[in-house]
Design a protein around this motif. Sequence first.
Motif, PDB file in Angstrom:
ATOM      1  N   PHE A   1      17.655  34.709  -5.482  1.00  7.20           N
ATOM      2  CA  PHE A   1      18.510  35.188  -4.397  1.00  7.20           C
ATOM      3  C   PHE A   1      17.672  35.723  -3.234  1.00  7.20           C
ATOM      4  CE2 PHE A   1      20.438  39.128  -2.604  1.00  7.20           C
ATOM      5  CZ  PHE A   1      21.383  38.516  -1.791  1.00  7.20           C
ATOM      6  N   SER A   2      16.639  36.492  -3.537  1.00  4.12           N
ATOM      7  CA  SER A   2      15.799  37.068  -2.490  1.00  4.12           C
ATOM      8  C   SER A   2      15.120  35.984  -1.662  1.00  4.12           C
ATOM      9  CB  SER A   2      14.754  38.007  -3.099  1.00  4.12           C
ATOM     10  OG  SER A   2      15.383  39.131  -3.700  1.00  4.12           O
ATOM     11  N   ARG A   3      14.654  34.922  -2.332  1.00  2.00           N
ATOM     12  CA  ARG A   3      14.025  33.824  -1.598  1.00  2.00           C
ATOM     13  C   ARG A   3      15.028  33.145  -0.673  1.00  2.00           C
ATOM     14  NH1 ARG A   3      11.562  32.870  -6.697  1.00  2.00           N
ATOM     15  NH2 ARG A   3      13.081  31.206  -7.129  1.00  2.00           N
ATOM     16  N   ALA A   4      16.225  32.882  -1.189  1.00  2.00           N
ATOM     17  CA  ALA A   4      17.252  32.230  -0.372  1.00  2.00           C
ATOM     18  C   ALA A   4      17.663  33.119   0.794  1.00  2.00           C
ATOM     19  CB  ALA A   4      18.476  31.891  -1.237  1.00  2.00           C
TER      20      ALA A   4
ATOM     21  N   SER B   1      17.853  34.844   6.496  1.00  2.00           N
ATOM     22  CA  SER B   1      17.907  36.015   7.371  1.00  2.00           C
ATOM     23  C   SER B   1      16.560  36.471   7.886  1.00  2.00           C
ATOM     24  CB  SER B   1      18.598  37.182   6.642  1.00  2.00           C
ATOM     25  OG  SER B   1      19.894  36.814   6.207  1.00  2.00           O
ATOM     26  N   GLY B   2      15.461  35.869   7.385  1.00  2.00           N
ATOM     27  CA  GLY B   2      14.144  36.209   7.896  1.00  2.00           C
ATOM     28  C   GLY B   2      13.450  37.349   7.200  1.00  2.00           C
ATOM     29  N   ALA B   3      14.106  37.989   6.238  1.00  2.00           N
ATOM     30  CA  ALA B   3      13.497  39.094   5.497  1.00  2.00           C
ATOM     31  C   ALA B   3      14.158  39.181   4.132  1.00  2.00           C
ATOM     32  CB  ALA B   3      13.669  40.410   6.245  1.00  2.00           C
ATOM     33  N   PRO B   4      13.446  39.689   3.109  1.00  2.00           N
ATOM     34  CA  PRO B   4      14.075  39.895   1.801  1.00  2.00           C
ATOM     35  C   PRO B   4      15.235  40.877   1.930  1.00  2.00           C
ATOM     36  CG  PRO B   4      11.689  40.124   1.668  1.00  2.00           C
ATOM     37  CD  PRO B   4      12.032  40.091   3.120  1.00  2.00           C
ATOM     38  N   PRO B   5      16.206  40.801   1.031  1.00  2.00           N
ATOM     39  CA  PRO B   5      17.406  41.647   1.176  1.00  2.00           C
ATOM     40  C   PRO B   5      17.118  43.141   1.236  1.00  2.00           C
ATOM     41  CG  PRO B   5      17.361  40.512  -0.958  1.00  2.00           C
ATOM     42  CD  PRO B   5      16.324  39.881  -0.112  1.00  2.00           C
ATOM     43  N   ALA B   6      16.189  43.643   0.413  1.00  2.00           N
ATOM     44  CA  ALA B   6      15.889  45.073   0.447  1.00  2.00           C
ATOM     45  C   ALA B   6      15.317  45.486   1.795  1.00  2.00           C
ATOM     46  CB  ALA B   6      14.918  45.429  -0.678  1.00  2.00           C
ATOM     47  N   GLN B   7      14.401  44.689   2.328  1.00  2.00           N
ATOM     48  CA  GLN B   7      13.809  44.991   3.631  1.00  2.00           C
ATOM     49  C   GLN B   7      14.845  44.835   4.738  1.00  2.00           C
ATOM     50  OE1 GLN B   7      10.270  42.692   4.483  1.00  2.00           O
ATOM     51  NE2 GLN B   7      10.393  43.116   6.683  1.00  2.00           N
TER      52      GLN B   7
END
Length: 361
Positions: A325-328, A333-339
Amino acid sequence: MQRPSAGHDQVTEATDRAAKTPWNPSLPDPFDSALRRLRLEGAIFLRAEYREPWAYESLSGPATAAILRPGTERVVLFHLVSSGTCWVQVGEQEKHWAAAGDVIVLPYGDQHTMGGVGASEVVPLLTFLEPPPWNTMPLLRHGRDGAQTDVVCGYLHSDDVLFDPALRVFPPAFVVRPEGTTGAGWVRANIDFALAQADASPLGPDAINTRLPEMLLVEVLRQHLATAPAADHGWLAALHDPILNPALSAIHTAPERKWTVSDLARVAVVSRSGLDERFRQVLGRSPIRYLTEWRMHLAEDLLTSTDLGVAAIARRVGYDAEEAFSRAFKRHSGAPPAQWRVQHPLRASGMADPSAGVAPE
């Protein structure tokens, strides 16, 4: 407990060819023209003063519609938070937080619960709402003696495909903050005008001669839909397409399902190649690309308006592995979800570590 603030849907950069709105964000032409064609009817129907701690459960969707617009099965509900902080939740889904100036939308009028920051017993709405008919705009008071949250509530009715519960174009509940000082001022001024008219009217809220609810909802939808996939293609036309409609309904209703093109083709009763060709003709992308973009659209909404952890959001949008999910999400969106959540300018505060898989206690 740290008091949470609200998270919100965001608007992407507007395209040059889009028409301007009172809030100044804009949308590509297909969205703008479709929203302008919406046939909406509604009214502001009550005010509420809630004092901490407080929580209540609304009537069912059909029961609410029967009171507000007899003869219909559902209405669109919205709550404008004038002051304070509150949350809204549909069923067992996540809580969405809202603060002063935010607009809460329940596009299908689903039964829901609302509450404040402190823990409270959830009581039925009818324990403090006097049933209609109302000679003046109702003023609800509920809660104890803590901090006050003021809410103005309204409803609208539309038969447009956008509000078809089977398609689930929108989440069951979402929160939008008007863009900038112009947007906030526009909403505030119109709400104040409507309330003043309601107080002055001997016939109650139905006598108010204002298109405020329609204008408010159109602007809120415009802002929310600006991040939806295929915004610059025929997305709205696809909702009316006899082949794409059932496929989109399946994706929107169950984004967490492990959909394949074959699965979607069976739902649409066409061949795999026929479905793929139709997606590319009308939406400008393949079915799987649309599915991925829709999941990312939902993920952004969950990241900005709930306290769900990244792992939980991953599962909610169809990913068993948080890493996948984080890669997708980063590709989209240009950044990992946490960032991305940390960098988000209207990110909710008071959350647990956004990279965790559980919500705060």
